[in-house]
Scaffold this active site. Structure first.
Site, PDB file in Angstrom:
ATOM      1  N   ASP A   1      16.377   0.606  12.176  1.00  0.00           N
ATOM      2  CA  ASP A   1      15.405   1.652  12.557  1.00  0.00           C
ATOM      3  C   ASP A   1      16.068   2.788  13.326  1.00  0.00           C
ATOM      4  OD1 ASP A   1      13.387   0.166  11.366  1.00  0.00           O
ATOM      5  OD2 ASP A   1      12.863  -0.879  13.212  1.00  0.00           O
TER       6      ASP A   1
ATOM      7  N   ASN B   1      13.430   4.525   4.938  1.00  0.00           N
ATOM      8  CA  ASN B   1      12.564   3.439   5.397  1.00  0.00           C
ATOM      9  C   ASN B   1      11.343   4.041   6.060  1.00  0.00           C
ATOM     10  OD1 ASN B   1      11.803   0.757   6.255  1.00  0.00           O
ATOM     11  ND2 ASN B   1      12.512   1.303   8.313  1.00  0.00           N
TER      12      ASN B   1
ATOM     13  N   ARG C   1      13.654  -7.046   5.274  1.00  0.00           N
ATOM     14  CA  ARG C   1      15.024  -7.541   5.395  1.00  0.00           C
ATOM     15  C   ARG C   1      15.888  -6.413   5.938  1.00  0.00           C
ATOM     16  NH1 ARG C   1      17.250 -11.947   2.926  1.00  0.00           N
ATOM     17  NH2 ARG C   1      19.277 -10.891   3.062  1.00  0.00           N
ATOM     18  N   ILE C   2      16.902  -6.819   6.664  1.00  0.00           N
ATOM     19  CA  ILE C   2      17.855  -5.810   7.164  1.00  0.00           C
ATOM     20  C   ILE C   2      18.987  -5.711   6.150  1.00  0.00           C
ATOM     21  CG2 ILE C   2      19.509  -5.316   9.012  1.00  0.00           C
ATOM     22  CD1 ILE C   2      17.502  -6.832  10.879  1.00  0.00           C
TER      23      ILE C   2
ATOM     24  N   THR D   1       0.839  -1.215   0.000  1.00  0.00           N
ATOM     25  CA  THR D   1       0.000   0.000   0.000  1.00  0.00           C
ATOM     26  C   THR D   1       0.870   1.260   0.000  1.00  0.00           C
ATOM     27  OG1 THR D   1      -0.227   0.129   2.411  1.00  0.00           O
ATOM     28  CG2 THR D   1      -1.907  -1.145   1.230  1.00  0.00           C
ATOM     29  N   ASN D   2       2.031   1.172   0.606  1.00  0.00           N
ATOM     30  CA  ASN D   2       2.932   2.343   0.564  1.00  0.00           C
ATOM     31  C   ASN D   2       3.456   2.575  -0.848  1.00  0.00           C
ATOM     32  OD1 ASN D   2       3.457   3.749   3.244  1.00  0.00           O
ATOM     33  ND2 ASN D   2       3.486   1.589   3.834  1.00  0.00           N
TER      34      ASN D   2
ATOM     35  N   GLU E   1       1.208   6.809   7.259  1.00  0.00           N
ATOM     36  CA  GLU E   1       2.408   6.328   6.558  1.00  0.00           C
ATOM     37  C   GLU E   1       2.398   6.796   5.114  1.00  0.00           C
ATOM     38  OE1 GLU E   1       3.632   2.221   6.867  1.00  0.00           O
ATOM     39  OE2 GLU E   1       2.522   1.979   8.732  1.00  0.00           O
TER      40      GLU E   1
ATOM     41  N   HIS F   1       8.642   3.241   9.031  1.00  0.00           N
ATOM     42  CA  HIS F   1       8.459   2.371  10.203  1.00  0.00           C
ATOM     43  C   HIS F   1       7.116   2.735  10.857  1.00  0.00           C
ATOM     44  CE1 HIS F   1       9.689  -0.205  13.490  1.00  0.00           C
ATOM     45  NE2 HIS F   1       9.264   0.718  14.324  1.00  0.00           N
TER      46      HIS F   1
ATOM     47  N   GLU G   1      23.543   2.039   9.562  1.00  0.00           N
ATOM     48  CA  GLU G   1      23.977   0.665   9.855  1.00  0.00           C
ATOM     49  C   GLU G   1      23.169   0.005  10.972  1.00  0.00           C
ATOM     50  OE1 GLU G   1      25.915   3.119   9.011  1.00  0.00           O
ATOM     51  OE2 GLU G   1      27.548   2.394   7.727  1.00  0.00           O
TER      52      GLU G   1
HETATM   53  C1  GAR Z   1       3.942  -0.849   6.721  1.00  0.00           C
HETATM   54  O1  GAR Z   1       3.090  -0.678   7.790  1.00  0.00           O
HETATM   55  C2  GAR Z   1       5.372  -0.492   7.087  1.00  0.00           C
HETATM   56  O2  GAR Z   1       5.461   0.575   7.976  1.00  0.00           O
HETATM   57  C3  GAR Z   1       5.841  -1.761   7.733  1.00  0.00           C
HETATM   58  O3  GAR Z   1       5.319  -2.778   6.905  1.00  0.00           O
HETATM   59  C4  GAR Z   1       4.067  -2.327   6.365  1.00  0.00           C
HETATM   60  C5  GAR Z   1       4.076  -2.541   4.871  1.00  0.00           C
HETATM   61  O4  GAR Z   1       2.824  -2.250   4.331  1.00  0.00           O
HETATM   62  N1  GAR Z   1       7.258  -1.809   7.821  1.00  0.00           N
HETATM   63  C6  GAR Z   1       7.904  -2.288   8.889  1.00  0.00           C
HETATM   64  O5  GAR Z   1       7.330  -2.753   9.843  1.00  0.00           O
HETATM   65  C7  GAR Z   1       9.424  -2.181   8.846  1.00  0.00           C
HETATM   66  N2  GAR Z   1       9.966  -2.190  10.167  1.00  0.00           N
HETATM   67  P1  GAR Z   1       2.592  -2.112   2.771  1.00  0.00           P
HETATM   68  O6  GAR Z   1       3.219  -3.345   2.121  1.00  0.00           O
HETATM   69  O7  GAR Z   1       1.120  -2.083   2.587  1.00  0.00           O
HETATM   70  O8  GAR Z   1       3.248  -0.867   2.313  1.00  0.00           O
END
Ligand code: GAR
Length: 312
Positions: A256, A215, A199-200, A121-122, A285, A217, A253
């Site tokens: 988050d 990123n 992934r990190i 969705t992002n 987000e 979060h 490095e």
């Molecule tokens: C989002 O909520 C994003 O913030 C989170 O994964 C989701 C992806 O949603 N990311 C993390 O938790 C990273 N630490 P999306 O695939 O619908 O964009």
């Protein structure tokens, strides 16, 4: 921008003044038709076969720029008039979002690569913002480490090149990232966006693209760092937080941890479940990610230590 457009139009106007120039109002009209630009004023002037005045010529540049076809219009013009690069012109082109490369005018875009693992969705928020012209950017690739990520489907629907890059068994992080970079490096991105990429990244990769990776979060960092997706919202509710939100930050490095570009808050309600809180944060987000990309693409931030400061 108007000034640069006028200067550019002037330079080419000088070139078309010669009696042997095939460029006249009929030519502009025909070229606009070829480019799919419809303009009543140009049509009317062409019907009158009026001389191509400086004002009309300038107007045609404004129109072509508005239609985002100034690059192709210029290419047509130089077929007849020729083009010599010089520094002054380079500056005008730059201000107009154009470059001259390999003998052609091209539009410059802020090139994004989006890394995903899930529903996307992002990613969709970025795609929509570009389509709605809120962002002057282009997604040149979407890469997923998961085959079934719906994000890949969203990209395919928009003809964005997609790559599925699964990790190999017991593969070292850096080895994966080096394979990832075989996709990324040739595309020369301006920014790599982690939009739900689970992934990190290795220090090697982060170093190579320092301040070029962001990123998103789903919490207000530095609280609840290191957690993913639903787990974040569960932890927020269980901890009894009264606010939560999201953070867009540069990747360094540590997980988050990099400098924070944007944060947005939401209230945590007594009746919230993981799902209701996640949905409310997700809306923030989408806004935050687009805003952050916009700031970066317009060069509107500077970094002082850990602080990301806006400049106008
Ligand atoms: C989002 O909520 C994003 O913030 C989170 O994964 C989701 C992806 O949603 N990311 C993390 O938790 C990273 N630490 P999306 O695939 O619908 O964009």
């Amino acid at each position: 921008m108007r000034e640069e457009l006028k200067n550019l139009a002037d330079i080419f106007y000088m070139k078309i003044l010669s009696p042997s120039s095939p460029i006249n109002i009929k030519w502009v009209h025909a070229t606009f038709s070829d480019l799919g630009i419809r303009d009543e004023n140009i049509e009317k002037i062409a019907e009158l076969n009026a001389p191509l005045s400086r004002e009309v010529w300038y107007y045609s540049f404004i129109k072509a720029q508005e239609e985002e076809k100034l690059d192709v219009y210029l290419n047509k013009i130089v077929e007849h008039t020729g083009f010599e690069e010089n520094e002054r012109l380079g500056k005008y082109l730059d201000a107009l979002g154009l470059i001259y490369k390999d003998g052609e005018f091209k539009r410059k875009f802020f090139k994004l690569i989006v890394l995903v693992s899930g529903r996307g969705t992002n990613l969709q928020a970025i795609i929509d913002a570009i389509e709605e012209k809120k962002l002057n950017a282009r997604i040149v690739a979407v890469v997923s480490n998961r085959k079934k990520a719906y994000a890949l489907e969203r990209a395919r629907k928009k003809n964005i090149p997609t790559y599925y890059l699964p990790a190999r068994k017991n593969e070292r992080r850096e080895d994966y990232d080096r394979r990832l970079d075989e996709i990324i490096a040739p595309l020369e991105p301006d920014l790599i966006v982690l939009a739900g990429f689970m992934r990190i990244l290795s220090p090697w990769f982060v170093k190579k693209y320092r301040l070029k990776i962001i990123n998103i979060h789903p919490a207000l960092l530095p609280s609840f760092a290191g957690l993913y997706g639903e787990n974040v919202h569960r932890a927020v509710i269980e901890y009894g937080c009264k606010v939560s939100g999201c953070t867009v930050h540069f990747v360094d490095e540590e997980v988050d941890h990099g400098p924070i570009i944007i944060q947005k808050c939401v209230k945590v309600k007594d009746e919230d479940t993981v799902e209701t809180l996640a949905a409310r944060v997700l809306e923030k987000e989408h806004e935050s990610l687009v805003e952050a990309i916009k700031l970066l693409s317009e060069g509107k931030i500077k970094i002082e230590g850990r602080r990301v400061i806006r400049v106008s």
